[in-house]
Design an enzyme around this catalytic site. Structure first.
Site, PDB file in Angstrom:
ATOM      1  N   CYS A 155       0.814  -1.220   0.000  1.00 58.31           N
ATOM      2  CA  CYS A 155       0.000   0.000   0.000  1.00 58.31           C
ATOM      3  C   CYS A 155       0.851   1.276   0.000  1.00 58.31           C
ATOM      4  O   CYS A 155       0.498   2.254  -0.670  1.00 58.31           O
ATOM      5  CB  CYS A 155      -0.979   0.007   1.163  1.00 58.31           C
ATOM      6  SG  CYS A 155      -0.242  -0.143   2.801  1.00 58.31           S
ATOM      7  N   ASP A 331      -7.778   5.254  -1.786  1.00 61.92           N
ATOM      8  CA  ASP A 331      -7.444   4.082  -0.973  1.00 61.92           C
ATOM      9  C   ASP A 331      -6.859   2.974  -1.851  1.00 61.92           C
ATOM     10  O   ASP A 331      -7.533   2.468  -2.739  1.00 61.92           O
ATOM     11  CB  ASP A 331      -8.718   3.586  -0.280  1.00 61.92           C
ATOM     12  CG  ASP A 331      -8.461   2.443   0.683  1.00 61.92           C
ATOM     13  OD1 ASP A 331      -7.285   2.079   0.858  1.00 61.92           O
ATOM     14  OD2 ASP A 331      -9.431   1.919   1.265  1.00 61.92           O
ATOM     15  N   HIS A 333      -6.197  -0.032  -0.946  1.00 56.15           N
ATOM     16  CA  HIS A 333      -6.509  -1.351  -0.391  1.00 56.15           C
ATOM     17  C   HIS A 333      -7.671  -2.021  -1.122  1.00 56.15           C
ATOM     18  O   HIS A 333      -8.657  -2.450  -0.520  1.00 56.15           O
ATOM     19  CB  HIS A 333      -6.809  -1.232   1.102  1.00 56.15           C
ATOM     20  CG  HIS A 333      -5.670  -0.695   1.893  1.00 56.15           C
ATOM     21  ND1 HIS A 333      -5.436   0.655   2.035  1.00 56.15           N
ATOM     22  CD2 HIS A 333      -4.684  -1.326   2.572  1.00 56.15           C
ATOM     23  CE1 HIS A 333      -4.348   0.841   2.776  1.00 56.15           C
ATOM     24  NE2 HIS A 333      -3.880  -0.343   3.120  1.00 56.15           N
TER      25      HIS A 333
END
Length: 468
Positions: A155, A331, A333
């Site tokens: 990430c 994001d 993820h």
């Protein structure tokens, strides 16, 4: 929050992920652009009737004191319906009351996420390597000799890719470029190709992991911190000079030294080159100290801002905007299929290519990697990125996080393109309210024990009685 609470909350977030609503009158900022939080409603169609006009929005507003990090929940679902990615449109009521111009700008930022199905990144043979991986990463790759997905450890690398990709996009296409109007722009496609999930792409996940292992002491499968991500961005950009971007890294502190910066940014003819300034800093122990809040928000309001890589412990996000005391982010993820690599067209192919074909800026030496573990020869059908490929690098889904919930370790990024631009940036970081998060110094101090240049000339001679 202990580990059990965090795991339980993430399990809930997997099944319940409501989109945030625009319930504030504070101005919205996104990488230096300001948006009115309550734009005037669009005029009704000429032939509309009262019954045709929507009377209410589709989202129920929640009082601010009942909100918080719940609206910024991380999900790792691959299913688009679970992610609630909304189609493009003009009606703000469809998207929680957010202005459409802000949504268009947000969606135009390049979004790098976890990917799967790429050529394997080999595991380290060092017995210590396994101990550096999270339990999730170890379990996911027990039976595999390498990593075919960066889910669980990549990430911060993806956040770093976001910084670099958006800097290149802003440099080549300008701040006002919008993806909705140019969905198959060849220059945009060429930028994406630099970040393809293939070792031949100069800024691929493979290059980051390999360089992190060689220079930063990071084993494959180990989570990167802000400093390792910054070092990789700088070194990979230096290797791929065709990108046309210099990179300055502040080091372990938040001090930017003008003399060293100019050594990087100014060429032999005295001309300032586009330079990405990366400032790694820590603004607290467990949380960001409130005295830094205003300066941190100001960093995202500056024209030179490229965003912030940060988030929660071991869970990085790419922050691009702010409203009040919340920050908007992309994001990483979310695991998606690999982004394929497209090599630069040959001179003949370039003349015959369609306008939509990507023009990947990569050198011949970088496209000649022949490792059987990583080389994938494109088929004739891979002439260009498909709209579906490009769409995986953009999202209209707003996510936000309260500043008080952010991890204090982060990487701030700024793009300066000229000496005048640098002076404006310098003034901006020094004139913020509260305590500064970036400090600009005239020159880098000499290492401890090393004599400062010119110091001997400053010594005054004295006679034996101490008189000059």
């Amino acid at each position: 929050m202990n580990d059990f609470e965090r795991v339980g909350r993430n399990l809930v977030r997997t099944f319940y992920d409501p989109p945030p609503t625009n319930d504030s009158n504070d101005p919205i900022w996104l990488l230096g652009e300001r948006y009115d939080p309550k734009p005037p409603p669009p005029p009704p169609p000429l032939n509309s009737t009262p019954s045709d006009t929507p009377s209410t929005t589709r989202f129920t507003e929640t009082p601010q004191n009942e909100r918080g990090e719940d609206e910024s929940w991380i999900t790792t679902s691959v299913d688009e319906t679970d992610r609630k990615e909304a189609p493009n449109g003009q009606d703000p009521a469809q998207y929680g009351g957010w202005p459409s111009s802000f949504l268009d700008d947000f969606e135009s930022r390049i979004w790098m996420t976890y990917r799967s199905g790429f050529a394997a990144i080999q595991k380290s043979q060092d017995p210590k390597a396994t101990a550096t991986m999270s339990f999730r990463v170890r379990m996911q790759n027990l039976a595999s000799p390498g990593f075919t997905s960066d889910t669980g450890f990549g990430c911060m690398i993806r956040s770093g890719q976001c910084i670099l990709a958006n800097a290149l996009q802003m440099l080549r296409l300008g701040r006002g470029w919008r993806w909705q109007d140019h969905t198959t722009d060849p220059t945009h496609c060429s930028i994406l190709s630099l970040f393809a999930d293939d070792a031949r792409a100069p800024f691929s996940i493979h290059r980051f992991v390999d360089h992190g292992a060689a220079v930063c002491g990071k084993y494959p499968g180990e989570w990167f911190g802000p400093s390792a991500a910054a070092r990789c961005i700088q070194d990979l950009a230096n290797r791929h000079r065709e990108a046309g971007l210099k990179v300055y890294v502040s080091g372990d502190g938040a001090d930017v030294y003008e003399d060293r910066l100019k050594q990087i940014a100014v060429d032999d003819d005295g001309n300032w080159q586009p330079t990405l300034i990366l400032v790694g800093t820590r603004l607290g122990i467990d949380k960001i100290t409130p005295v830094y809040w205003e300066a941190l928000k100001a960093a995202l309001q500056m024209k030179q801002s490229i965003g912030i890589a940060g988030g929660r412990p071991s869970a990085s996000h790419y922050f691009v905007g702010t409203q009040g005391n919340t920050c908007f982010y992309l994001d990483p993820h979310s695991t998606r299929p690999l982004l394929p690599y497209h090599s630069p067209p040959s001179p003949t192919a370039k003349n015959d290519s369609k306008p939509d074909s990507p023009l990947a800026a990569s050198t011949a030496s970088e496209t000649a990697i022949t490792d059987s573990q990583t080389t994938i020869v494109p088929s004739p059908s891979e002439a260009s990125y498909t709209p579906a490929d490009i769409a995986t690098c953009h999202t209209r889904r707003i996510r936000r996080l309260q500043i008080r919930e952010m991890d204090p370790s982060m990487l701030l990024a700024f793009l300066v393109t000229s000496k005048e631009d640098y002076e404006k940036w310098k003034e901006g970081v020094q004139s913020v309210q509260g305590k500064c998060v970036v400090h600009v110094q005239d020159r880098e101090p000499a290492p401890r024990g090393q004599e400062r240049e010119g110091a001997v000339d400053e010594v005054e001679s004295c006679d034996e009685d101490g008189l000059q």
